[in-house]
Design a protein around this motif. Structure first.
Motif, PDB file in Angstrom:
ATOM      1  N   ARG A 111       0.808  -1.215   0.000  1.00  0.00           N
ATOM      2  CA  ARG A 111       0.000   0.000   0.000  1.00  0.00           C
ATOM      3  C   ARG A 111       0.849   1.276   0.000  1.00  0.00           C
ATOM      4  O   ARG A 111       0.311   2.383  -0.065  1.00  0.00           O
ATOM      5  N   LEU A 112       2.152   1.135   0.093  1.00  0.00           N
ATOM      6  CA  LEU A 112       3.027   2.307   0.090  1.00  0.00           C
ATOM      7  C   LEU A 112       3.003   2.981  -1.278  1.00  0.00           C
ATOM      8  O   LEU A 112       2.893   2.310  -2.307  1.00  0.00           O
ATOM      9  N   PRO A 113       3.133   4.300  -1.325  1.00  0.00           N
ATOM     10  CA  PRO A 113       3.118   4.995  -2.614  1.00  0.00           C
ATOM     11  C   PRO A 113       4.278   4.541  -3.506  1.00  0.00           C
ATOM     12  O   PRO A 113       5.398   4.348  -3.028  1.00  0.00           O
ATOM     13  N   GLY A 114       3.980   4.353  -4.787  1.00  0.00           N
ATOM     14  CA  GLY A 114       5.012   3.991  -5.747  1.00  0.00           C
ATOM     15  C   GLY A 114       5.351   2.524  -5.821  1.00  0.00           C
ATOM     16  O   GLY A 114       6.095   2.100  -6.712  1.00  0.00           O
ATOM     17  N   VAL A 115       4.817   1.705  -4.901  1.00  0.00           N
ATOM     18  CA  VAL A 115       5.146   0.277  -4.876  1.00  0.00           C
ATOM     19  C   VAL A 115       4.267  -0.468  -5.882  1.00  0.00           C
ATOM     20  O   VAL A 115       3.040  -0.422  -5.804  1.00  0.00           O
ATOM     21  N   VAL A 116       4.900  -1.163  -6.810  1.00  0.00           N
ATOM     22  CA  VAL A 116       4.173  -1.923  -7.827  1.00  0.00           C
ATOM     23  C   VAL A 116       4.262  -3.423  -7.576  1.00  0.00           C
ATOM     24  O   VAL A 116       3.483  -4.190  -8.161  1.00  0.00           O
ATOM     25  N   GLU A 117       5.196  -3.841  -6.725  1.00  0.00           N
ATOM     26  CA  GLU A 117       5.349  -5.269  -6.432  1.00  0.00           C
ATOM     27  C   GLU A 117       6.009  -5.424  -5.068  1.00  0.00           C
ATOM     28  O   GLU A 117       6.897  -4.642  -4.709  1.00  0.00           O
ATOM     29  N   VAL A 118       5.577  -6.429  -4.325  1.00  0.00           N
ATOM     30  CA  VAL A 118       6.204  -6.772  -3.047  1.00  0.00           C
ATOM     31  C   VAL A 118       6.770  -8.185  -3.162  1.00  0.00           C
ATOM     32  O   VAL A 118       6.065  -9.113  -3.583  1.00  0.00           O
ATOM     33  N   ARG A 119       8.015  -8.336  -2.784  1.00  0.00           N
ATOM     34  CA  ARG A 119       8.663  -9.647  -2.764  1.00  0.00           C
ATOM     35  C   ARG A 119       9.098  -9.938  -1.340  1.00  0.00           C
ATOM     36  O   ARG A 119       9.758  -9.110  -0.710  1.00  0.00           O
ATOM     37  N   THR A 120       8.715 -11.091  -0.854  1.00  0.00           N
ATOM     38  CA  THR A 120       9.059 -11.434   0.530  1.00  0.00           C
ATOM     39  C   THR A 120      10.372 -12.204   0.571  1.00  0.00           C
ATOM     40  O   THR A 120      10.690 -12.996  -0.326  1.00  0.00           O
ATOM     41  N   TRP A 121      11.109 -11.966   1.641  1.00  0.00           N
ATOM     42  CA  TRP A 121      12.389 -12.630   1.824  1.00  0.00           C
ATOM     43  C   TRP A 121      12.215 -14.136   1.969  1.00  0.00           C
ATOM     44  O   TRP A 121      13.028 -14.918   1.467  1.00  0.00           O
ATOM     45  N   GLU A 122      11.136 -14.540   2.639  1.00  0.00           N
ATOM     46  CA  GLU A 122      10.894 -15.960   2.857  1.00  0.00           C
ATOM     47  C   GLU A 122      10.711 -16.708   1.540  1.00  0.00           C
ATOM     48  O   GLU A 122      11.168 -17.851   1.394  1.00  0.00           O
ATOM     49  N   GLU A 123      10.065 -16.082   0.576  1.00  0.00           N
ATOM     50  CA  GLU A 123       9.783 -16.746  -0.693  1.00  0.00           C
ATOM     51  C   GLU A 123      10.940 -16.637  -1.694  1.00  0.00           C
ATOM     52  O   GLU A 123      11.267 -17.602  -2.396  1.00  0.00           O
ATOM     53  N   HIS A 124      11.565 -15.466  -1.760  1.00  0.00           N
ATOM     54  CA  HIS A 124      12.525 -15.206  -2.829  1.00  0.00           C
ATOM     55  C   HIS A 124      13.988 -15.222  -2.392  1.00  0.00           C
ATOM     56  O   HIS A 124      14.866 -15.480  -3.223  1.00  0.00           O
ATOM     57  N   GLY A 125      14.268 -14.905  -1.142  1.00  0.00           N
ATOM     58  CA  GLY A 125      15.660 -14.787  -0.731  1.00  0.00           C
ATOM     59  C   GLY A 125      16.373 -13.720  -1.541  1.00  0.00           C
ATOM     60  O   GLY A 125      15.798 -12.695  -1.899  1.00  0.00           O
ATOM     61  N   ARG A 126      17.635 -13.965  -1.881  1.00  0.00           N
ATOM     62  CA  ARG A 126      18.418 -12.980  -2.624  1.00  0.00           C
ATOM     63  C   ARG A 126      17.876 -12.741  -4.030  1.00  0.00           C
ATOM     64  O   ARG A 126      18.137 -11.685  -4.629  1.00  0.00           O
ATOM     65  N   ALA A 127      17.106 -13.678  -4.539  1.00  0.00           N
ATOM     66  CA  ALA A 127      16.522 -13.509  -5.875  1.00  0.00           C
ATOM     67  C   ALA A 127      15.502 -12.375  -5.916  1.00  0.00           C
ATOM     68  O   ALA A 127      15.111 -11.930  -6.999  1.00  0.00           O
ATOM     69  N   ALA A 128      15.080 -11.891  -4.774  1.00  0.00           N
ATOM     70  CA  ALA A 128      14.125 -10.783  -4.720  1.00  0.00           C
ATOM     71  C   ALA A 128      14.688  -9.512  -5.353  1.00  0.00           C
ATOM     72  O   ALA A 128      13.936  -8.617  -5.720  1.00  0.00           O
ATOM     73  N   LEU A 129      16.005  -9.429  -5.484  1.00  0.00           N
ATOM     74  CA  LEU A 129      16.635  -8.225  -6.015  1.00  0.00           C
ATOM     75  C   LEU A 129      16.817  -8.270  -7.529  1.00  0.00           C
ATOM     76  O   LEU A 129      17.330  -7.316  -8.121  1.00  0.00           O
ATOM     77  N   ARG A 130      16.419  -9.347  -8.163  1.00  0.00           N
ATOM     78  CA  ARG A 130      16.599  -9.474  -9.612  1.00  0.00           C
ATOM     79  C   ARG A 130      15.814  -8.405 -10.370  1.00  0.00           C
ATOM     80  O   ARG A 130      14.687  -8.096 -10.036  1.00  0.00           O
TER      81      ARG A 130
END
Length: 287
Positions: free
Chosen positions: A41-60
């Motif tokens: 819900r934060l302004p400008g956020v188009v996608e949320v990636r959780t650390w539990e699901e993605h780990g370091r791949a969240a930064l791709r």
């Protein structure tokens, strides 16, 4: 290409990221699963990636990485990443000296965020604008020394003739229900695992009263007028950047910690117990 913003926890810190995310859009926000509902819900956020699901791949796919946590985990996540990482300054030493020697405080959190992101601070509201007349009481806090007593909350609620919502996390359910029951039929308890109903309740608010805790930041960031009670921490110590009256008792021992704790170092918890219901009512009348 998107900017990846990292802030794993806690609730208040993620809410305060709203001061910069709009200027960084489009944003991929990386956080823990339990805060994903707030981050989206934060302004400008188009996608949320959780650390539990993605780990370091969240930064791709990031064209830029803004690390608003600067923890061991976020440093691990950003290690050997191609984009240059813009990392927040934690000022840990200055904050520890502040507690130990009552020296000058570190810069406000939103100022640190803006410095790291290299953008100006956005004005609130960062979430959907609240519009209502209900009084919200936020009695809980992660750290025990930040909590006002149950009887004080009940006494405060009995002075309010209109509708009241007492809100907290699922862990705080027993306290939330005790306070709402003690106030009477015009008070309703709200305690949930996530934040869906909490956001709905905040949208009906005309005033919120609570301690230095994440849900108070959420209310203030939604444009709700707020009265905040401060005990072991002080408003100038980094997090509280919102307008509205602050209720506190000036004691030489404050601040006694950076975030609050389980026990009062002085043994009397005077910083919270000395805040009188009439003091809070006076602050509410100002709004």
């Amino acid at each position: 290409m998107s900017t990846v913003v990292i802030r794993f926890s806690s609730l208040g810190d993620i809410v305060l990221a709203g001061a910069v995310t709009g200027h960084l859009a489009p944003v991929i926000f990386v956080t823990l699963e339990r805060y994903a509902e707030v981050a989206k819900r934060l302004p400008g956020v188009v996608e949320v990636r959780t650390w539990e699901e993605h780990g370091r791949a969240a930064l791709r796919g990031a064209s830029r990485i803004v690390d608003l946590h600067a923890s061991l985990r976020s440093r691990y996540a950003t290690a050997f990443q191609k984009p240059v990482v813009q990392r927040v300054r934690r000022h840990d030493l200055k904050r520890r000296f502040r507690v130990a020697f009552k020296s000058s405080p570190a810069p406000m959190v939103i100022d640190r965020y803006a410095e790291a992101a290299q953008v100006p601070i956005a004005a609130t509201p960062w979430f959907s604008q609240a519009a209502g007349k209900e009084l919200i009481l936020i009695p809980g806090a992660q750290h025990k020394t930040k909590r006002w007593t149950v009887q004080q909350w009940i006494s405060l609620g009995k002075h309010w003739e209109g509708p009241i919502a007492v809100i907290g996390s699922q862990i705080e359910a027993s306290v939330v229900h005790e306070i709402a029951t003690g106030i009477g039929a015009h008070a309703r308890p709200i305690s949930e695992q996530g934040f869906e109903e909490t956001f709905q309740v905040i949208q009906t608010a005309g005033l919120a009263v609570g301690g230095d805790t994440g849900l108070m930041h959420l209310a203030a960031a939604s444009g709700v007028p707020v009265v905040c009670l401060f005990g072991p921490t002080r408003p100038e110590d980094g997090h509280w950047c919102h307008s509205g009256p602050v209720v506190q008792v000036e004691l030489a021992c404050r601040p006694c910690s950076r975030h609050g704790g389980d026990t009062c170092p002085m043994g009397d918890h005077a910083c919270m117990r000395s805040i009188q219901v009439d003091d809070v009512l006076t602050a509410m009348e100002q709004l």
